[in-house]
Design a protein around this motif. Sequence first.
Motif, short mmCIF file in Angstrom:
data_model
loop_
_atom_site.label_atom_id
_atom_site.label_comp_id
_atom_site.label_asym_id
_atom_site.label_seq_id
_atom_site.Cartn_x
_atom_site.Cartn_y
_atom_site.Cartn_z
N ALA A 195 5.07 3.27 2.27
CA ALA A 195 6.13 3.64 1.32
C ALA A 195 7.07 4.67 1.93
O ALA A 195 8.29 4.58 1.76
N THR A 196 6.51 5.62 2.67
CA THR A 196 7.34 6.65 3.30
C THR A 196 8.29 6.05 4.33
O THR A 196 9.48 6.37 4.36
N ARG A 198 9.30 2.94 4.51
CA ARG A 198 10.29 2.09 3.83
C ARG A 198 11.45 2.92 3.29
O ARG A 198 12.62 2.56 3.44
N ARG A 199 11.14 4.06 2.67
CA ARG A 199 12.19 4.93 2.15
C ARG A 199 13.07 5.47 3.27
O ARG A 199 14.30 5.49 3.15
N GLN A 200 12.43 5.89 4.37
CA GLN A 200 13.20 6.44 5.48
C GLN A 200 14.12 5.40 6.11
O GLN A 200 15.30 5.67 6.37
N ALA A 202 15.21 2.63 4.69
CA ALA A 202 16.24 2.23 3.73
C ALA A 202 17.36 3.27 3.70
O ALA A 202 18.55 2.93 3.64
N GLY A 203 16.99 4.54 3.76
CA GLY A 203 18.00 5.60 3.79
C GLY A 203 18.84 5.54 5.05
O GLY A 203 20.07 5.70 5.00
#
Length: 223
Positions: A195-196, A198-200, A202-203
């Motif tokens: 999850a971490t 993926r967020r990074q 995506a950002g």
Amino acid sequence: MLGGLRATIQRLFTPPARLLLRLGVSPDAVTITGTVVVCVLALTLLPTGNVLLGGVLIGLFALADSMDGVMARLSGRSGPWGAFLDSTLDRVSDGAVFAGITLWFVLHPDLPYATWGLAAALACLVLGSVVPYARARAESVGATAAVGIAERTDRLVVALVAVGFTQVGLPVVVAEVALTLLAVASLVTVVQRMATVRRQLAGAARDAGPPSADHRTDPNPEA
């Protein structure tokens, strides 16, 4: 949990590290020797039921795992190769420990709930390898995944203490519960890291603008 002891352990190992360096022993030699010894102990003592002795000896060598790092710093040999070797061989040691615990259940089917213990130990073996792999792969794609609820040393200590003390009267079911919780903690850590990352990513993609195409590549397909 045990990370706070790292500085104390390093100070404790500084004198013997200096002695080994004076004797001409290299940090790499200490890393390799420690891994071989842990693997031999894990795959001979644990499967044969000598879980208390095996746990104590493996625990001592696990604590001494900091020795090579102390030697590298004292000798000015710290670098990517040492970090790579140490991390890679840590995976070998961890695998040997949980393989030994798995074999303990396989070779002692008369243990209470042995099938449960076998499944939990196998889950620890597999997921314990995925946890560091997820972090390494994150770094290979420009992300970081330094999150998780249980460090490597914590997992080893909990598993070895729980299994080892069954030889002096601790109910085996306690060890099986501990292994199950470790497997769950490892699974949670893997999900957290995914999850971490993926967020990074995506950002980073939003900051870079829309891509021209979605090229899914694996820079290391055989890993």
